[in-house]
Design an enzyme around this catalytic site. Structure first.
Site, PDB file in Angstrom:
ATOM      1  N   SER A 128      30.012  42.036  34.617  1.00 44.83           N
ATOM      2  CA  SER A 128      28.888  42.597  35.289  1.00 44.83           C
ATOM      3  C   SER A 128      27.599  42.183  34.411  1.00 44.83           C
ATOM      4  CB  SER A 128      29.164  44.251  35.425  1.00 44.83           C
ATOM      5  OG  SER A 128      30.151  44.486  35.804  1.00 44.83           O
TER       6      SER A 128
HETATM    7  N1  SAH Z   1      34.166  45.865  33.548  1.00 45.42           N
HETATM    8  C1  SAH Z   1      34.272  44.314  33.653  1.00 45.42           C
HETATM    9  C2  SAH Z   1      34.098  43.547  34.843  1.00 45.42           C
HETATM   10  C3  SAH Z   1      34.828  43.902  35.692  1.00 45.42           C
HETATM   11  S1  SAH Z   1      35.072  42.891  37.210  1.00 45.42           S
HETATM   12  C4  SAH Z   1      33.822  43.786  32.414  1.00 45.42           C
HETATM   13  O1  SAH Z   1      32.940  44.662  31.642  1.00 45.42           O
HETATM   14  O2  SAH Z   1      33.942  42.869  32.012  1.00 45.42           O
HETATM   15  C5  SAH Z   1      36.055  43.667  38.253  1.00 45.42           C
HETATM   16  C6  SAH Z   1      37.433  43.713  37.657  1.00 45.42           C
HETATM   17  O3  SAH Z   1      38.334  44.590  38.514  1.00 45.42           O
HETATM   18  C7  SAH Z   1      38.090  42.373  37.698  1.00 45.42           C
HETATM   19  O4  SAH Z   1      38.794  41.968  36.362  1.00 45.42           O
HETATM   20  C8  SAH Z   1      39.323  42.465  38.704  1.00 45.42           C
HETATM   21  O5  SAH Z   1      40.639  41.616  38.471  1.00 45.42           O
HETATM   22  C9  SAH Z   1      39.585  44.037  38.573  1.00 45.42           C
HETATM   23  N2  SAH Z   1      40.303  44.922  39.809  1.00 45.42           N
HETATM   24  C10 SAH Z   1      40.298  44.455  41.166  1.00 45.42           C
HETATM   25  N3  SAH Z   1      40.869  45.110  41.875  1.00 45.42           N
HETATM   26  C11 SAH Z   1      41.625  46.117  40.937  1.00 45.42           C
HETATM   27  C12 SAH Z   1      42.351  47.117  40.992  1.00 45.42           C
HETATM   28  N4  SAH Z   1      42.862  47.591  42.141  1.00 45.42           N
HETATM   29  N5  SAH Z   1      42.953  47.860  39.969  1.00 45.42           N
HETATM   30  C13 SAH Z   1      42.353  47.272  38.427  1.00 45.42           C
HETATM   31  N6  SAH Z   1      41.695  46.335  38.481  1.00 45.42           N
HETATM   32  C14 SAH Z   1      41.323  45.729  39.690  1.00 45.42           C
END
Ligand code: SAH
Length: 215
Positions: free
Chosen positions: A62
């Site tokens: 993000s």
């Molecule tokens: N917080 C992260 C950015 C997240 S991007 C950072 O600081 O880098 C969103 C993330 O959510 C991705 O890595 C994606 O793979 C994950 N994601 C999507 N659906 C999900 C689910 N149902 N359970 C766990 N992770 C999930």
């Protein structure tokens, strides 16, 4: 050599000017965690641009303003139990840990094992693994073994509030979550009132979609 520390300071100053960073706590956390250390080497140059960056598996880290804004909304303090859904690089989890002065626990769950491993490596090299615990799985179901949580941070957009996450939020807890609404997404602050969700919209956002309801 890029002077990352100065770039970080400049970014934090501008987030303060924009009114996104409002507390000393979040300011300190954003100044402490080196975002460049959570990026693959070819992206480090952009570590302090206020923009999301694409990492592996089509996922994104993000933008710094979104990380700071969500941390402010979560009202973090020492001693809390926090659940993050969507570990990605591990950066946001580390910022949460710092905002809690590394006292408390951040449980974070990632769907892709490869990303979870990448996050563990990033967090390990910076010494966060005693505060941040990384799990692999479908975070829309939460982590029932470790519930309830004082705070729940969701970093992927969901079609609605996942009922299991709401169940696992403590009665005076706070959840921050992007929800899909038509073609857009809205960031909500969710609290419990008589065990029903009270939803306060904050702003339009653009997150990757949460994997939801898959067996
Ligand atoms: N917080 C992260 C950015 C997240 S991007 C950072 O600081 O880098 C969103 C993330 O959510 C991705 O890595 C994606 O793979 C994950 N994601 C999507 N659906 C999900 C689910 N149902 N359970 C766990 N992770 C999930």
């Amino acid at each position: 050599m890029i002077d990352f520390a100065s770039a970080r300071r400049r970014l934090v100053n501008s987030l303060k000017d924009e009114g996104i960073i409002r507390s000393d706590r979040v300011e300190r956390a954003m100044l402490t965690v080196p975002r460049e250390e959570f990026l693959p080497s070819y992206l480090r140059l952009y570590a302090y641009e206020d923009t999301p960056l694409e990492i592996m598996y089509g996922q994104t880290i993000s933008a710094p303003h979104m990380v700071a804004m969500m941390c402010e909304l979560l009202d973090l303090k020492p001693g809390l139990r926090v659940l993050e859904v969507g570990t990605g690089t591990g950066y946001h989890a580390a910022v949460c840990a710092e905002a809690m002065e590394r006292r408390g626990v951040v449980y974070t769950i990632e769907y892709y094992p490869g990303l979870a491993l990448y996050a563990v490596q990033n967090l390990a090299k910076l010494g966060y693994l005693d505060v941040v615990h990384v799990f692999i799985g479908d975070g829309s179901k939460g982590l029932p073994r470790y519930a309830p949580f004082d705070r729940i941070l969701v970093t992927a957009a969901a079609p609605k509030i996942p009922p299991k996450l709401f169940e696992q939020l403590s009665s005076d807890g706070i959840m921050v979550i992007p929800i899909e609404e038509g073609l857009t997404q809205v960031l909500y602050v969710v609290t419990k009132e008589d065990n029903m969700p009270h939803m306060k919209p904050v702003t339009y956002v653009s997150f990757v979609r949460m994997r939801y309801g898959e067996e």
